[in-house]
Design a protein around this motif. Structure first.
Motif, PDB file in Angstrom:
ATOM      1  N   PRO A 270       0.802  -1.230   0.000  1.00 16.96           N
ATOM      2  CA  PRO A 270       0.000   0.000   0.000  1.00 16.96           C
ATOM      3  C   PRO A 270       0.837   1.283   0.000  1.00 16.96           C
ATOM      4  CG  PRO A 270      -0.856  -1.553   1.594  1.00 16.96           C
ATOM      5  CD  PRO A 270       0.402  -2.148   1.069  1.00 16.96           C
ATOM      6  N   ASP A 271       2.062   1.220   0.563  1.00 15.95           N
ATOM      7  CA  ASP A 271       2.857   2.449   0.604  1.00 15.95           C
ATOM      8  C   ASP A 271       3.730   2.617  -0.642  1.00 15.95           C
ATOM      9  OD1 ASP A 271       5.047   0.783   0.955  1.00 15.95           O
ATOM     10  OD2 ASP A 271       5.168   1.115   3.110  1.00 15.95           O
ATOM     11  N   LEU A 272       3.466   1.803  -1.653  1.00 18.37           N
ATOM     12  CA  LEU A 272       4.241   1.890  -2.895  1.00 18.37           C
ATOM     13  C   LEU A 272       3.288   2.054  -4.081  1.00 18.37           C
ATOM     14  CD1 LEU A 272       7.285   1.517  -3.859  1.00 18.37           C
ATOM     15  CD2 LEU A 272       6.597  -0.782  -4.510  1.00 18.37           C
ATOM     16  N   PRO A 273       2.801   3.280  -4.293  1.00 21.14           N
ATOM     17  CA  PRO A 273       1.733   3.444  -5.291  1.00 21.14           C
ATOM     18  C   PRO A 273       2.149   3.049  -6.704  1.00 21.14           C
ATOM     19  CG  PRO A 273       2.518   5.587  -4.508  1.00 21.14           C
ATOM     20  CD  PRO A 273       3.133   4.544  -3.624  1.00 21.14           C
ATOM     21  N   LYS A 274       3.424   3.223  -7.067  1.00 24.27           N
ATOM     22  CA  LYS A 274       3.851   2.870  -8.422  1.00 24.27           C
ATOM     23  C   LYS A 274       3.816   1.372  -8.664  1.00 24.27           C
ATOM     24  CE  LYS A 274       8.009   4.697  -9.262  1.00 24.27           C
ATOM     25  NZ  LYS A 274       8.676   5.720  -8.441  1.00 24.27           N
ATOM     26  N   GLY A 275       3.911   0.600  -7.579  1.00 19.93           N
ATOM     27  CA  GLY A 275       4.004  -0.853  -7.741  1.00 19.93           C
ATOM     28  C   GLY A 275       5.437  -1.311  -7.975  1.00 19.93           C
ATOM     29  N   TYR A 276       6.362  -0.379  -8.000  1.00 20.37           N
ATOM     30  CA  TYR A 276       7.784  -0.747  -8.090  1.00 20.37           C
ATOM     31  C   TYR A 276       8.609   0.369  -7.489  1.00 20.37           C
ATOM     32  CZ  TYR A 276       7.719   2.451 -12.095  1.00 20.37           C
ATOM     33  OH  TYR A 276       7.564   3.549 -12.893  1.00 20.37           O
ATOM     34  N   GLN A 277       9.799  -0.008  -7.039  1.00 16.98           N
ATOM     35  CA  GLN A 277      10.776   0.960  -6.563  1.00 16.98           C
ATOM     36  C   GLN A 277      11.823   1.098  -7.650  1.00 16.98           C
ATOM     37  OE1 GLN A 277      11.861  -0.992  -2.848  1.00 16.98           O
ATOM     38  NE2 GLN A 277      12.612   0.936  -2.044  1.00 16.98           N
ATOM     39  N   ILE A 278      12.270   2.324  -7.911  1.00 18.26           N
ATOM     40  CA  ILE A 278      13.425   2.459  -8.791  1.00 18.26           C
ATOM     41  C   ILE A 278      14.662   2.187  -7.952  1.00 18.26           C
ATOM     42  CG2 ILE A 278      14.735   3.953 -10.335  1.00 18.26           C
ATOM     43  CD1 ILE A 278      12.182   5.494 -10.901  1.00 18.26           C
ATOM     44  N   SER A 279      15.458   1.217  -8.409  1.00 17.88           N
ATOM     45  CA  SER A 279      16.631   0.796  -7.655  1.00 17.88           C
ATOM     46  C   SER A 279      17.747   0.531  -8.658  1.00 17.88           C
ATOM     47  CB  SER A 279      16.281  -0.460  -6.862  1.00 17.88           C
ATOM     48  OG  SER A 279      17.386  -0.899  -6.103  1.00 17.88           O
ATOM     49  N   GLN A 280      18.788  -0.115  -8.234  1.00 20.70           N
ATOM     50  CA  GLN A 280      19.800  -0.594  -9.174  1.00 20.70           C
ATOM     51  C   GLN A 280      20.006  -2.063  -8.896  1.00 20.70           C
ATOM     52  OE1 GLN A 280      23.030   2.315  -8.406  1.00 20.70           O
ATOM     53  NE2 GLN A 280      22.553   3.144 -10.427  1.00 20.70           N
ATOM     54  N   TYR A 281      20.320  -2.825  -9.919  1.00 23.38           N
ATOM     55  CA  TYR A 281      20.365  -4.270  -9.727  1.00 23.38           C
ATOM     56  C   TYR A 281      21.733  -4.832 -10.084  1.00 23.38           C
ATOM     57  CZ  TYR A 281      18.842  -9.140  -9.976  1.00 23.38           C
ATOM     58  OH  TYR A 281      18.715 -10.483  -9.809  1.00 23.38           O
ATOM     59  N   ASP A 282      21.918  -5.244 -11.338  1.00 26.56           N
ATOM     60  CA  ASP A 282      23.176  -5.928 -11.647  1.00 26.56           C
ATOM     61  C   ASP A 282      24.301  -4.963 -12.028  1.00 26.56           C
ATOM     62  OD1 ASP A 282      21.855  -5.259 -13.930  1.00 26.56           O
ATOM     63  OD2 ASP A 282      22.258  -7.125 -15.009  1.00 26.56           O
ATOM     64  N   LYS A 283      23.969  -3.686 -12.228  1.00 28.23           N
ATOM     65  CA  LYS A 283      25.039  -2.703 -12.460  1.00 28.23           C
ATOM     66  C   LYS A 283      24.883  -1.552 -11.471  1.00 28.23           C
ATOM     67  CE  LYS A 283      26.555  -3.971 -16.964  1.00 28.23           C
ATOM     68  NZ  LYS A 283      25.644  -5.136 -17.120  1.00 28.23           N
ATOM     69  N   PRO A 284      25.241  -1.811 -10.217  1.00 24.51           N
ATOM     70  CA  PRO A 284      25.073  -0.782  -9.185  1.00 24.51           C
ATOM     71  C   PRO A 284      26.116   0.327  -9.333  1.00 24.51           C
ATOM     72  CG  PRO A 284      26.221  -2.662  -8.270  1.00 24.51           C
ATOM     73  CD  PRO A 284      25.865  -3.032  -9.691  1.00 24.51           C
ATOM     74  N   LEU A 285      25.889   1.430  -8.651  1.00 24.86           N
ATOM     75  CA  LEU A 285      26.809   2.560  -8.730  1.00 24.86           C
ATOM     76  C   LEU A 285      28.230   2.175  -8.309  1.00 24.86           C
ATOM     77  CD1 LEU A 285      27.126   5.682  -9.119  1.00 24.86           C
ATOM     78  CD2 LEU A 285      26.782   5.870  -6.642  1.00 24.86           C
ATOM     79  N   ALA A 286      28.351   1.396  -7.248  1.00 25.36           N
ATOM     80  CA  ALA A 286      29.694   1.137  -6.724  1.00 25.36           C
ATOM     81  C   ALA A 286      29.780  -0.251  -6.113  1.00 25.36           C
ATOM     82  CB  ALA A 286      30.049   2.187  -5.678  1.00 25.36           C
ATOM     83  N   GLU A 287      31.019  -0.799  -6.106  1.00 28.68           N
ATOM     84  CA  GLU A 287      31.253  -2.155  -5.583  1.00 28.68           C
ATOM     85  C   GLU A 287      32.627  -2.239  -4.928  1.00 28.68           C
ATOM     86  OE1 GLU A 287      29.437  -5.200  -8.793  1.00 28.68           O
ATOM     87  OE2 GLU A 287      30.604  -3.553  -9.633  1.00 28.68           O
ATOM     88  N   HIS A 288      32.869  -3.378  -4.265  1.00 33.90           N
ATOM     89  CA  HIS A 288      34.194  -3.754  -3.768  1.00 33.90           C
ATOM     90  C   HIS A 288      34.813  -2.741  -2.804  1.00 33.90           C
ATOM     91  CE1 HIS A 288      33.738  -6.607  -6.939  1.00 33.90           C
ATOM     92  NE2 HIS A 288      33.877  -5.708  -7.879  1.00 33.90           N
TER      93      HIS A 288
END
Ligand code: ADP
Ligand code: ZN
Ligand code: MG
Length: 515
Positions: free
Chosen positions: A120-138
């Motif tokens: 209910p607190d997510l009206p779009k039905g999705y969150q914009i996130s990052q998945y297999d190519k995130p901003l930073a790693e390691h």
């Protein structure tokens, strides 16, 4: 326009009977220490941090805590059809700054993805996130452990947006309804995922403490846990010592202080060991920490990544870090806490403990350094903070920011002491007065103007008295144990009710004893 807080059926009211049954079956896990010792915990932490940008991640709405419900919303963060997201550059700057401060490798080109789920607190039905190519790693953070400094790996740091908030309490009909506040929808977040490198609840506590400190120093977040700007999920499993394979993990959610995270992990480790010892199997699930009960209980079975149907966000281009943006970020990078402590220890000849206290926040460290540079003896400023200030703040449950005495005030007091214009007893009294009246230095000093005995004859008379009363100590001194002089200084100071001028007293004691 949308929406006032809207009542929805309260999911908790339906859950509660099941939760109650689980609670009544709760084991007060108390596994014997020799059994506990056979096992080792494996812990990985997922930390969500709200960025201190003026506006939200993908729209121009204010990013502000505590506004009336559903007032900071627009078609974009509500996900109305046809509204398109535009990435906030400041959020990228802050996320990149945090990545570099956490020793991560930052990707020149990262990809936003949709993480789909219904709530209910997510009206779009999705969150914009990052998945297999995130901003930073390691990346990594260094934490102190009993065995020395240890490096905890950071798997990834990615950008995402927050969801809204379901309000289960505080309304007259909260027993049967849940309200939704969408102000938080679209707040820029970074999620920082650790490697499963943490082995004890204490290490988890240290990791979080260091992480928060670094984030605070970079200024990317206020890390206020009460307001939810820093939230942590703790993943934990156990395995027999020496085993290579990890055990099945449980994820503990909803823990709102570092102390509770440590407690929740302690509880959870024992719970899992007890299950294994009694021949059972740990199930992979999300669990909730209940601070009142001091235990965790099952919330739901853990969703898998594929449940979220991640796919690249079609409304946003790849995030490409420009050279200009990278330059901006480098300019924003402050001296980080660990480096700063090392420098302060060398520069002001203060102890590790001093440096730790004085870098509790960046603003405190700044204040201390400006006071220390102005003062005659920086070490004395640090000493006063440790000995006189911290204890009084603790006794009154005050934060350093709430102290009546500023760092500038402390530098003033330290100089008076350095010049011998105040004895340590007088200094203590002035600190007490300042805390009573709320005054700072020099005001409290000007008002109380503590008396000093500066007449050499009067001081000598007291020294003679103390010397006559302590022949054994005199013998020791004259036998070569020069440190006994401090004993005489102390005794005379006591006799003078703390009023003897310290410099003069020191000088005259040595003269008398040597003479
Ligand atoms: P999931 O897909 O279930 O979210 P991830 O691989 O993304 O799991 O890891 C989430 C967090 O859990 C990370 O911090 C990771 O270090 C930690 N983790 C992974 N496996 C284990 C395990 N067996 N025991 C404890 N922590 C683990
Ligand atoms: Zn908006
Ligand atoms: Mg995960």
């Amino acid at each position: 326009m949308l929406p006032q807080a809207r009542p929805l059926p309260n999911p908790d009211s339906r859950l509660s009977s099941a939760a109650k049954i689980k609670l009544s079956m709760a084991t007060t896990a108390s596994v014997p220490p020799e059994i506990l010792a056979k096992y080792e915990a494996v812990i990985g932490l997922e930390v969500h941090v709200q960025l201190l940008t003026a506006t939200k991640a993908f729209c121009g709405c204010a990013n502000q805590f505590g506004a009336p419900p559903n007032t900071n919303v627009c078609p974009v963060c509500l996900g109305l059809p046809g509204a398109l997201p535009v990435l906030n550059e400041k959020a990228v700057e802050y996320a990149t700054l945090a990545s570099l401060a956490l020793n991560c490798q930052v990707r020149d080109r990262s990809i936003f993805a949709r993480k789909n789920y219904f709530y209910p607190d997510l009206p779009k039905g999705y969150q914009i996130s990052q998945y297999d190519k995130p901003l930073a790693e390691h990346g990594w953070i260094e934490v102190p452990t009993p065995a020395g400094t240890k490096r905890i790996g950071i798997t990834r740091l990615h950008m995402e947006e927050d969801a809204g908030k379901s309000l289960h309490d505080g309304f007259p009909d909260s027993a049967t309804r849940t309200y939704v506040d969408l102000n938080r929808c679209g707040t820029p977040l970074i999620e920082i995922v650790s490697e499963p490198d943490i082995r004890t609840p204490d290490e988890a506590y240290e990791y979080l403490t260091r992480l928060k400190e670094i984030l605070l120093f970079t200024g990317v977040s206020d890390c206020n846990m009460e307001e939810g700007s820093l939230r942590c999920d703790a993943n934990v499993s156990v395995r027999l010592r020496g085993a290579e394979k990890f055990g099945t993990k449980a994820e503990v959610k909803n823990v709102n202080s570092f102390r509770f995270i440590r407690a929740a992990l302690e509880y959870e480790i024992e719970r899992q060991i007890e299950i294994i010892e009694s021949g059972g199997r740990v199930v992979q699930e999300s669990r909730l920490w209940n601070a009142n009960e001091g235990r965790t209980y099952s919330m739901r079975s853990k969703e898998q990544a594929h449940d979220y149907r991640y796919f690249p966000e079609p409304d946003l281009p790849p995030l490409v870090l420009t050279a200009r943006l990278k330059e901006e970020v480098v300019k924003l990078m402050p001296e980080l806490p660990e480096a700063r402590r090392k420098r302060m220890i060398a520069e002001y000849e203060i102890t590790e403990q001093d440096a730790q206290t004085l870098t509790a926040t960046r603003s405190l460290a700044d204040q201390f350094e400006s006071a220390a540079r102005a003062a005659k003896n920086p070490k004395r400023v640090a000493n006063l903070v440790q000995s006189e200030l911290t204890s009084r703040l603790k006794a009154r449950c005050l934060e350093l920011e709430q102290s009546p005495i500023t760092m500038k005030g402390i530098a003033f007091a330290a100089d008076l002491a350095e010049e011998g214009k105040l004895s340590s007893k007088q200094l203590k009294q002035l600190f007490d007065s300042a805390f009573e009246s709320g005054e700072d230095f020099p005001a409290v000093y000007e008002r109380e103007k503590p008396q000093q005995i500066t007449d050499p004859a009067a001081i000598e008379k007291m020294i003679d008295e103390v010397i006559a009363a302590n022949p054994k100590q005199v013998e020791q001194y004259r036998g070569g144990k020069k440190t006994v002089a401090a004993f005489f200084v102390g005794q005379v100071m006591k006799l003078s009710k703390g009023q003897a001028n310290p410099a003069l007293l020191n000088e005259l004691v040595t003269k008398k004893l040597d003479g």
